[in-house]
Design a protein around this motif. Sequence first.
Motif, mmCIF file in Angstrom:
data_model
loop_
_atom_site.group_PDB
_atom_site.id
_atom_site.type_symbol
_atom_site.label_atom_id
_atom_site.label_comp_id
_atom_site.label_asym_id
_atom_site.label_seq_id
_atom_site.Cartn_x
_atom_site.Cartn_y
_atom_site.Cartn_z
ATOM 1 N N PHE A 1 0.826 -1.206 0.000
ATOM 2 C CA PHE A 1 0.000 0.000 0.000
ATOM 3 C C PHE A 1 0.864 1.261 0.000
ATOM 4 C CE2 PHE A 1 -1.832 3.384 2.608
ATOM 5 C CZ PHE A 1 -3.067 3.597 2.020
ATOM 6 N N PHE A 2 1.917 1.256 0.811
ATOM 7 C CA PHE A 2 2.751 2.440 0.951
ATOM 8 C C PHE A 2 3.531 2.752 -0.322
ATOM 9 C CE2 PHE A 2 2.060 0.954 5.294
ATOM 10 C CZ PHE A 2 1.411 2.076 5.792
ATOM 11 N N SER A 3 3.852 1.745 -1.105
ATOM 12 C CA SER A 3 4.513 1.971 -2.398
ATOM 13 C C SER A 3 3.641 2.888 -3.245
ATOM 14 C CB SER A 3 4.722 0.655 -3.160
ATOM 15 O OG SER A 3 5.348 -0.299 -2.374
ATOM 16 N N GLY A 4 2.369 2.539 -3.364
ATOM 17 C CA GLY A 4 1.433 3.335 -4.147
ATOM 18 C C GLY A 4 1.162 4.695 -3.529
ATOM 19 N N LEU A 5 1.022 4.734 -2.209
ATOM 20 C CA LEU A 5 0.746 5.994 -1.520
ATOM 21 C C LEU A 5 1.879 6.990 -1.743
ATOM 22 C CD1 LEU A 5 -1.173 7.482 0.543
ATOM 23 C CD2 LEU A 5 0.398 6.644 2.299
ATOM 24 N N LEU A 6 3.114 6.521 -1.548
ATOM 25 C CA LEU A 6 4.267 7.428 -1.623
ATOM 26 C C LEU A 6 4.626 7.807 -3.057
ATOM 27 C CD1 LEU A 6 6.374 5.847 1.252
ATOM 28 C CD2 LEU A 6 4.946 7.906 1.326
ATOM 29 N N LYS A 7 4.222 6.998 -4.035
ATOM 30 C CA LYS A 7 4.422 7.344 -5.449
ATOM 31 C C LYS A 7 3.323 8.276 -5.949
ATOM 32 C CE LYS A 7 6.524 3.044 -7.044
ATOM 33 N NZ LYS A 7 6.248 1.852 -7.869
ATOM 34 N N GLY A 8 2.236 8.366 -5.197
ATOM 35 C CA GLY A 8 1.113 9.186 -5.615
ATOM 36 C C GLY A 8 0.082 8.410 -6.420
ATOM 37 N N ASP A 9 0.248 7.090 -6.511
ATOM 38 C CA ASP A 9 -0.698 6.255 -7.251
ATOM 39 C C ASP A 9 -2.005 6.030 -6.494
ATOM 40 O OD1 ASP A 9 1.238 6.030 -9.211
ATOM 41 O OD2 ASP A 9 1.939 4.064 -8.539
ATOM 42 N N ILE A 10 -1.958 6.160 -5.160
ATOM 43 C CA ILE A 10 -3.143 6.005 -4.318
ATOM 44 C C ILE A 10 -3.507 7.388 -3.801
ATOM 45 C CG2 ILE A 10 -4.025 5.040 -2.150
ATOM 46 C CD1 ILE A 10 -2.145 2.671 -2.552
ATOM 47 N N PRO A 11 -4.747 7.811 -3.979
ATOM 48 C CA PRO A 11 -5.145 9.135 -3.484
ATOM 49 C C PRO A 11 -4.907 9.234 -1.980
ATOM 50 C CG PRO A 11 -6.921 8.119 -4.756
ATOM 51 C CD PRO A 11 -5.861 7.087 -4.589
ATOM 52 N N ALA A 12 -4.314 10.349 -1.558
ATOM 53 C CA ALA A 12 -3.969 10.521 -0.154
ATOM 54 C C ALA A 12 -4.826 11.603 0.480
ATOM 55 C CB ALA A 12 -2.498 10.879 -0.025
ATOM 56 N N CYS A 13 -5.198 11.347 1.718
ATOM 57 C CA CYS A 13 -5.856 12.351 2.541
ATOM 58 C C CYS A 13 -4.811 12.773 3.573
ATOM 59 C CB CYS A 13 -7.077 11.733 3.228
ATOM 60 S SG CYS A 13 -7.959 12.891 4.269
ATOM 61 N N VAL A 14 -4.534 14.056 3.637
ATOM 62 C CA VAL A 14 -3.521 14.565 4.550
ATOM 63 C C VAL A 14 -4.213 15.405 5.611
ATOM 64 C CG1 VAL A 14 -1.432 15.984 4.711
ATOM 65 C CG2 VAL A 14 -1.818 14.565 2.697
ATOM 66 N N ASP B 1 -4.384 18.093 9.027
ATOM 67 C CA ASP B 1 -3.987 19.504 9.158
ATOM 68 C C ASP B 1 -2.522 19.703 9.534
ATOM 69 O OD1 ASP B 1 -4.462 18.443 11.676
ATOM 70 O OD2 ASP B 1 -5.498 20.202 12.449
ATOM 71 N N GLU B 2 -1.840 18.649 9.950
ATOM 72 C CA GLU B 2 -0.414 18.754 10.280
ATOM 73 C C GLU B 2 0.469 18.044 9.258
ATOM 74 O OE1 GLU B 2 0.708 18.115 14.366
ATOM 75 O OE2 GLU B 2 -1.245 18.839 15.064
ATOM 76 N N GLY B 3 -0.122 17.647 8.140
ATOM 77 C CA GLY B 3 0.666 17.049 7.068
ATOM 78 C C GLY B 3 0.892 15.550 7.187
ATOM 79 N N TYR B 4 0.163 14.887 8.052
ATOM 80 C CA TYR B 4 0.256 13.431 8.199
ATOM 81 C C TYR B 4 -0.695 12.781 7.195
ATOM 82 C CZ TYR B 4 2.695 13.815 12.713
ATOM 83 O OH TYR B 4 3.595 14.077 13.708
ATOM 84 N N TYR B 5 -0.255 11.699 6.576
ATOM 85 C CA TYR B 5 -1.160 10.916 5.734
ATOM 86 C C TYR B 5 -2.205 10.291 6.651
ATOM 87 C CZ TYR B 5 2.149 11.015 1.806
ATOM 88 O OH TYR B 5 2.972 11.408 0.779
ATOM 89 N N PHE B 6 -3.480 10.590 6.407
ATOM 90 C CA PHE B 6 -4.532 10.012 7.230
ATOM 91 C C PHE B 6 -5.002 8.694 6.625
ATOM 92 C CE2 PHE B 6 -8.934 9.199 8.418
ATOM 93 C CZ PHE B 6 -8.791 9.150 9.789
ATOM 94 N N ILE B 7 -4.996 7.631 7.451
ATOM 95 C CA ILE B 7 -5.462 6.313 7.033
ATOM 96 C C ILE B 7 -6.537 5.887 8.025
ATOM 97 C CG2 ILE B 7 -4.809 3.921 6.589
ATOM 98 C CD1 ILE B 7 -1.901 5.085 6.147
ATOM 99 N N ASP B 8 -7.723 5.660 7.525
ATOM 100 C CA ASP B 8 -8.871 5.359 8.376
ATOM 101 C C ASP B 8 -8.916 3.873 8.732
ATOM 102 O OD1 ASP B 8 -11.135 5.784 9.838
ATOM 103 O OD2 ASP B 8 -12.492 5.863 8.113
#
Length: 160
Positions: free
Chosen positions: A30-43, A45-52
């Motif tokens: 999952f993180f491969s895609g997240l960090l490449k921008g292939d997976i839409p990210a929700c960030v 207010d402090e710039g943390y990737y939010f994962i529900d």
Amino acid sequence: ELDDEIVRLNVGGTRVMALRSTLLARGANFFSGLLKGDIPACVDDEGYYFIDKDFESFQPVLEYLRTGKWQLYNCMYEQVRETAQFFAVDVPELLRDTTQNARNEFLMILNGACHRECPPRFNGGYFPNLDLYKLNFTGVDFQKCHLNNSAFTSCGFKKC
């Protein structure tokens, strides 16, 4: 170096940080895609990737990514397996047979408690679908223990 970048994660409201190289250490996930921008990210207010996702079941996955070893607590096999699958992290055989794992953990608790003077207590334990064939539960306190659909064929319950 880019691989040593700190990645800030907010998993279910718990903020953690990990190195990019840690999150990618066990292969594509999952993180491969997240960090490449292939997976839409929700960030947040402090710039943390939010994962529900629930942090408690994510923590063993993060530890596995850090160390290469699975460390599971509190009979969370099913939750951790589902979380690992969500993050596309390879799940070892140990997590695939959750019923056998729960039985093994149950027996470890029971055997460990037998070496003390007081009888074992399972106050609030969660052990569904266990086959507890021919085990002796004499003196065991099962207060608030969830043993839904468990089989107690030929078990001893003297003074439970």
